[in-house]
Design a protein around this motif. Structure first.
Motif, PDB file in Angstrom:
ATOM      1  N   ASN A  72       0.812  -1.221   0.000  1.00  0.00           N
ATOM      2  CA  ASN A  72       0.000   0.000   0.000  1.00  0.00           C
ATOM      3  C   ASN A  72       0.843   1.267   0.000  1.00  0.00           C
ATOM      4  N   LEU A  73       2.017   1.219   0.626  1.00  0.00           N
ATOM      5  CA  LEU A  73       2.918   2.377   0.598  1.00  0.00           C
ATOM      6  C   LEU A  73       3.461   2.647  -0.806  1.00  0.00           C
ATOM      7  N   ILE A  74       3.445   1.641  -1.658  1.00  0.00           N
ATOM      8  CA  ILE A  74       3.878   1.814  -3.049  1.00  0.00           C
ATOM      9  C   ILE A  74       2.696   2.199  -3.933  1.00  0.00           C
ATOM     10  N   TRP A 117      -0.442   3.625  -3.404  1.00  0.00           N
ATOM     11  CA  TRP A 117      -1.170   4.894  -3.292  1.00  0.00           C
ATOM     12  C   TRP A 117      -0.364   6.104  -3.727  1.00  0.00           C
ATOM     13  N   PRO A 118       0.913   6.247  -3.354  1.00  0.00           N
ATOM     14  CA  PRO A 118       1.672   7.389  -3.885  1.00  0.00           C
ATOM     15  C   PRO A 118       1.805   7.348  -5.417  1.00  0.00           C
ATOM     16  N   ALA A 119       1.967   6.146  -5.975  1.00  0.00           N
ATOM     17  CA  ALA A 119       2.059   6.033  -7.439  1.00  0.00           C
ATOM     18  C   ALA A 119       0.741   6.433  -8.088  1.00  0.00           C
ATOM     19  N   ILE A 152      -1.432   8.516  -6.919  1.00  0.00           N
ATOM     20  CA  ILE A 152      -1.546   9.970  -6.782  1.00  0.00           C
ATOM     21  C   ILE A 152      -0.651  10.664  -7.819  1.00  0.00           C
ATOM     22  N   ARG A 153       0.553  10.137  -7.995  1.00  0.00           N
ATOM     23  CA  ARG A 153       1.487  10.737  -8.958  1.00  0.00           C
ATOM     24  C   ARG A 153       0.914  10.683 -10.374  1.00  0.00           C
ATOM     25  N   GLN A 199       3.421  -0.625  -9.703  1.00  0.00           N
ATOM     26  CA  GLN A 199       2.097  -0.648  -9.084  1.00  0.00           C
ATOM     27  C   GLN A 199       1.535  -2.071  -9.092  1.00  0.00           C
TER      28      GLN A 199
END
Length: 192
Positions: free
Chosen positions: A88-90, A92-94, A96-97, A123
């Motif tokens: 999940n740390l990988i 969600w930021p991806a 958003i990006r 992802q």
């Protein structure tokens, strides 16, 4: 009336539909369904709805069948929790990006930095890691078919997307593809 079988069927069938769409698109790139031939809000909404169905089914089945497999606590709270959090740390930021549109089929920027130096599809790798983590953490029999469908679909997805990426980004993607592994590994040289 037991609702678990219906939720399991809905989540598993949705994953199977995604897998079928990716497989079709990989086998018939000129008639592909994914990425869509032309992006629309409707396409994005359908894909987002499918994602939510799978996510909701996996969460509900995992929580409602919590620990029915009987895995030891150290497996569940150690590797299971770590994989679930890491994935999940990988993811969600991806997401958003990229932004909503690009995540759901719109053309955007070809990203080659960060985790994309080590995987053309981080992802998807993160979804697999997160699914394995949730399977271990929840230790629920009922969630396994849903997560199996998710894993099969995200393994198939790059094969559907890569012809489109090649068509869309041309030589830039060719160079990137030569340097960067599909799933995970060290780049052959620095990606500029």
């Amino acid at each position: 009336m037991a609702i678990k079988p219906q939720i399991q069927l809905l989540g598993t069938a949705t994953g199977a539909i995604f897998f079928a769409v990716f497989l079709w698109s990989a086998l018939f790139p000129t008639r592909r369904l994914w990425p869509p031939q032309s992006y629309s809000g409707l396409t994005a909404a359908i894909v987002w709805l499918g994602d939510l169905v799978i996510l909701g089914a996996a969460l509900w089945l995992g929580i409602s069948g919590w620990s029915d497999i009987g895995l030891s606590d150290w497996v569940r709270s150690g590797p299971g929790l770590a994989a679930f959090i890491l994935g999940n740390l990988i993811i969600w930021p991806a997401m958003i990006r990229f932004g909503f549109s690009q995540n759901f089929g719109a053309k955007g920027e070809l990203i080659k930095d960060g985790l994309y130096r080590y995987s053309r599809h981080p992802q998807y790798m993160a979804i697999i890691i997160s699914a394995i983590g949730w399977a271990l953490l929840s230790a629920s029999n009922n969630v396994l078919p849903v997560l199996g469908g998710v894993v099969a679909a995200v393994i198939a997805a790059p094969f559907a997307e890569e012809p489109w990426l090649q068509e869309t980004y041309g030589d830039q993607y060719t160079a990137y593809r030569r340097r960067t592994p599909r799933f995970i590994g060290l780049p052959k040289e620095t990606v500029s």
